[in-house]
Motif scaffolding. Structure first.
Motif, PDB file in Angstrom:
ATOM      1  N   ASP A 155       0.829  -1.205   0.000  1.00 39.70           N
ATOM      2  CA  ASP A 155       0.000   0.000   0.000  1.00 39.70           C
ATOM      3  C   ASP A 155       0.865   1.257   0.000  1.00 39.70           C
ATOM      4  O   ASP A 155       0.554   2.237  -0.699  1.00 39.70           O
ATOM      5  CB  ASP A 155      -0.919  -0.012   1.219  1.00 39.70           C
ATOM      6  CG  ASP A 155      -1.799   1.233   1.291  1.00 39.70           C
ATOM      7  OD1 ASP A 155      -2.664   1.393   0.410  1.00 39.70           O
ATOM      8  OD2 ASP A 155      -1.602   2.052   2.214  1.00 39.70           O
ATOM      9  N   PHE A 156       1.951   1.232   0.754  1.00 41.37           N
ATOM     10  CA  PHE A 156       2.861   2.380   0.809  1.00 41.37           C
ATOM     11  C   PHE A 156       3.436   2.653  -0.579  1.00 41.37           C
ATOM     12  O   PHE A 156       3.516   3.810  -1.024  1.00 41.37           O
ATOM     13  CB  PHE A 156       3.987   2.093   1.803  1.00 41.37           C
ATOM     14  CG  PHE A 156       4.841   3.282   2.141  1.00 41.37           C
ATOM     15  CD1 PHE A 156       4.629   4.001   3.307  1.00 41.37           C
ATOM     16  CD2 PHE A 156       5.883   3.678   1.303  1.00 41.37           C
ATOM     17  CE1 PHE A 156       5.423   5.100   3.627  1.00 41.37           C
ATOM     18  CE2 PHE A 156       6.681   4.774   1.604  1.00 41.37           C
ATOM     19  CZ  PHE A 156       6.450   5.488   2.776  1.00 41.37           C
ATOM     20  N   LEU A 157       3.826   1.593  -1.283  1.00 41.83           N
ATOM     21  CA  LEU A 157       4.385   1.758  -2.624  1.00 41.83           C
ATOM     22  C   LEU A 157       3.368   2.369  -3.581  1.00 41.83           C
ATOM     23  O   LEU A 157       3.703   3.252  -4.376  1.00 41.83           O
ATOM     24  CB  LEU A 157       4.867   0.405  -3.157  1.00 41.83           C
ATOM     25  CG  LEU A 157       6.239  -0.068  -2.663  1.00 41.83           C
ATOM     26  CD1 LEU A 157       6.442  -1.534  -2.986  1.00 41.83           C
ATOM     27  CD2 LEU A 157       7.346   0.767  -3.274  1.00 41.83           C
ATOM     28  N   VAL A 158       2.131   1.910  -3.516  1.00 42.30           N
ATOM     29  CA  VAL A 158       1.096   2.457  -4.399  1.00 42.30           C
ATOM     30  C   VAL A 158       0.913   3.951  -4.137  1.00 42.30           C
ATOM     31  O   VAL A 158       0.881   4.771  -5.065  1.00 42.30           O
ATOM     32  CB  VAL A 158      -0.242   1.713  -4.209  1.00 42.30           C
ATOM     33  CG1 VAL A 158      -1.363   2.433  -4.962  1.00 42.30           C
ATOM     34  CG2 VAL A 158      -0.130   0.284  -4.719  1.00 42.30           C
ATOM     35  N   ARG A 159       0.803   4.309  -2.849  1.00 45.70           N
ATOM     36  CA  ARG A 159       0.516   5.706  -2.496  1.00 45.70           C
ATOM     37  C   ARG A 159       1.693   6.634  -2.800  1.00 45.70           C
ATOM     38  O   ARG A 159       1.504   7.762  -3.238  1.00 45.70           O
ATOM     39  CB  ARG A 159       0.148   5.793  -1.011  1.00 45.70           C
ATOM     40  CG  ARG A 159      -1.224   5.205  -0.696  1.00 45.70           C
ATOM     41  CD  ARG A 159      -1.637   5.434   0.736  1.00 45.70           C
ATOM     42  NE  ARG A 159      -0.859   4.631   1.675  1.00 45.70           N
ATOM     43  CZ  ARG A 159       0.055   5.115   2.496  1.00 45.70           C
ATOM     44  NH1 ARG A 159       0.331   6.422   2.493  1.00 45.70           N
ATOM     45  NH2 ARG A 159       0.704   4.333   3.328  1.00 45.70           N
ATOM     46  N   HIS A 160       2.911   6.151  -2.593  1.00 43.54           N
ATOM     47  CA  HIS A 160       4.075   7.033  -2.711  1.00 43.54           C
ATOM     48  C   HIS A 160       4.749   6.957  -4.088  1.00 43.54           C
ATOM     49  O   HIS A 160       5.774   7.596  -4.298  1.00 43.54           O
ATOM     50  CB  HIS A 160       5.067   6.729  -1.593  1.00 43.54           C
ATOM     51  CG  HIS A 160       4.561   7.123  -0.235  1.00 43.54           C
ATOM     52  ND1 HIS A 160       4.840   8.335   0.341  1.00 43.54           N
ATOM     53  CD2 HIS A 160       3.750   6.476   0.632  1.00 43.54           C
ATOM     54  CE1 HIS A 160       4.251   8.412   1.512  1.00 43.54           C
ATOM     55  NE2 HIS A 160       3.577   7.292   1.723  1.00 43.54           N
ATOM     56  N   THR A 161       4.181   6.160  -4.994  1.00 47.26           N
ATOM     57  CA  THR A 161       4.635   6.193  -6.387  1.00 47.26           C
ATOM     58  C   THR A 161       3.520   6.732  -7.288  1.00 47.26           C
ATOM     59  O   THR A 161       3.585   6.580  -8.511  1.00 47.26           O
ATOM     60  CB  THR A 161       5.057   4.792  -6.886  1.00 47.26           C
ATOM     61  OG1 THR A 161       3.925   3.902  -6.845  1.00 47.26           O
ATOM     62  CG2 THR A 161       6.198   4.230  -6.047  1.00 47.26           C
ATOM     63  N   ASP A 162       2.496   7.314  -6.671  1.00 47.86           N
ATOM     64  CA  ASP A 162       1.352   7.846  -7.426  1.00 47.86           C
ATOM     65  C   ASP A 162       0.710   6.794  -8.321  1.00 47.86           C
ATOM     66  O   ASP A 162       0.315   7.062  -9.454  1.00 47.86           O
ATOM     67  CB  ASP A 162       1.766   9.061  -8.265  1.00 47.86           C
ATOM     68  CG  ASP A 162       2.168  10.249  -7.400  1.00 47.86           C
ATOM     69  OD1 ASP A 162       1.561  10.430  -6.328  1.00 47.86           O
ATOM     70  OD2 ASP A 162       3.100  10.968  -7.796  1.00 47.86           O
ATOM     71  N   GLY A 163       0.639   5.576  -7.812  1.00 44.78           N
ATOM     72  CA  GLY A 163      -0.014   4.498  -8.544  1.00 44.78           C
ATOM     73  C   GLY A 163       0.861   3.790  -9.551  1.00 44.78           C
ATOM     74  O   GLY A 163       0.416   2.823 -10.195  1.00 44.78           O
ATOM     75  N   ALA A 164       2.127   4.206  -9.705  1.00 43.89           N
ATOM     76  CA  ALA A 164       2.998   3.585 -10.704  1.00 43.89           C
ATOM     77  C   ALA A 164       3.270   2.120 -10.372  1.00 43.89           C
ATOM     78  O   ALA A 164       3.390   1.283 -11.276  1.00 43.89           O
ATOM     79  CB  ALA A 164       4.312   4.352 -10.816  1.00 43.89           C
ATOM     80  N   SER A 165       3.362   1.792  -9.085  1.00 46.43           N
ATOM     81  CA  SER A 165       3.604   0.399  -8.714  1.00 46.43           C
ATOM     82  C   SER A 165       2.406  -0.471  -9.079  1.00 46.43           C
ATOM     83  O   SER A 165       2.565  -1.627  -9.502  1.00 46.43           O
ATOM     84  CB  SER A 165       3.921   0.281  -7.223  1.00 46.43           C
ATOM     85  OG  SER A 165       2.796   0.647  -6.436  1.00 46.43           O
ATOM     86  N   LEU A 166       1.203   0.061  -8.925  1.00 47.47           N
ATOM     87  CA  LEU A 166       0.009  -0.697  -9.299  1.00 47.47           C
ATOM     88  C   LEU A 166      -0.034  -0.917 -10.803  1.00 47.47           C
ATOM     89  O   LEU A 166      -0.379  -2.009 -11.270  1.00 47.47           O
ATOM     90  CB  LEU A 166      -1.243   0.052  -8.837  1.00 47.47           C
ATOM     91  CG  LEU A 166      -2.584  -0.598  -9.180  1.00 47.47           C
ATOM     92  CD1 LEU A 166      -2.678  -1.991  -8.592  1.00 47.47           C
ATOM     93  CD2 LEU A 166      -3.737   0.284  -8.695  1.00 47.47           C
TER      94      LEU A 166
END
Length: 300
Positions: free
Chosen positions: A266-277
């Motif tokens: 969840d941290f990755l999704v939020r702090h990459t502006d969705g790029a990880s998703l």
């Protein structure tokens, strides 16, 4: 207690290609309503390649290999849908529970139904700080005793990748890179670690499956590590920076055990502006297409 859909049952009986799909990504891995859209898209992608999709889940205490649209919608939008690994299947069936199956739960049920090829995003593995937490995904041990091909984008990059590869070697699970001699890192094309074997076509993958059967011996999986395209991966520098921040915050909050992985993702999704998703979805889509081609080569 194991119900194989009519479509999947007929395909298996006729020797036509079938691809198992996990349902955890539908219930727990993606936000609504995107989760339902992606679930239906992945099934359609399997069909476009000439194979039959077999999404796996447990509904009302019945394990199902192959869902209809209404059942997929229930997994995507229903309340109280649990996350079911292999260890959870018996109590879920006994108590009439409903749940989405993880890698270990999906692989177990698919293999029981006679499905040989399974597509997913990334495997679980050995967690960081394993020496103190002893935290290791149930995926690894289950795959060491399940004869199925798992097309994936390696293991989640938040894990201890070299330790996971070492554990798979110890367990006797074959790992092959698809078109690469590097082990992919889920969001990343290259985790920074090599693999011993490279397979370059669906036909080569199918040949390995046939060789496994001819050799006999202990049942174990074949992991086909299919990297996300470089153009679709998460920027490696961004990934490294945000993951370091996530690990630091996780430690600062005292988050441990099963809560670590969902927090980090969840941290990755939020702090990459969705790029990880977006990288996650690109990897899953590529894996599903490849798995369908492998299943077709396996049945030819």
């Amino acid at each position: 207690m194991l119900i194989v859909s009519e479509e999947v049952r007929e395909a298996l009986a006729a020797g036509r290609p079938v691809v198992a799909l996990e349902s955890t990504i539908i219930a727990h891995g993606l936000p609504r309503p995107q989760n339902l859209q992606v679930a239906l898209e992945l099934e359609e992608s399997v069909r476009r390649e000439g194979a039959v999709p077999a999404t796996v889940a447990v509904l009302d205490g019945r394990a199902r290999v192959g869902l209809d649209k209404e059942q997929v919608e229930r997994i995507a939008s229903g309340d109280g849908i649990r996350k079911l690994g292999h260890r959870d299947l018996a109590p879920a069936l006994a108590t009439g529970a409903s749940g989405a199956t993880t890698v270990s739960g999906t692989a177990f049920l698919a293999a029981r139904a006679g499905v040989r090829v399974f597509a997913t995003g990334g495997l679980g593995g050995v967690h960081r700080e394993w020496t103190s937490t002893q935290d290791e995904s149930a995926d690894l041990a289950l795959l060491s005793r399940t004869r199925i091909a798992v097309v994936c984008a390696g293991v989640k990059s938040i894990l201890d990748v070299p330790a996971t590869l070492q554990r798979l070697e110890t367990l006797g699970v074959t790992v092959a890179g698809y078109g690469t001699d590097r082990f992919p890192g889920f969001y990343l094309t290259d985790s920074g670690h090599p693999v011993d074997w490279t397979l370059n076509s669906p036909e080569e993958v199918a040949s390995v499956l046939r060789a496994q059967d001819a050799l006999g011996g202990p049942d174990s999986a074949l992991i086909v590590a299919n990297p996300v395209a470089e153009a679709e991966q998460l920027d490696p520098e961004l990934h490294a920076r945000v993951l370091a921040e996530a690990l630091q915050e996780c430690a600062g909050r005292g988050i441990t055990g099963q809560a670590v992985t969902p927090f980090l993702l969840d941290f990755l999704v939020r702090h990459t502006d969705g790029a990880s998703l977006r990288a996650n979805l690109a990897a899953v889509r590529g894996n599903v297409r490849l798995a369908a081609r492998v299943a077709a080569a396996w049945t030819r």
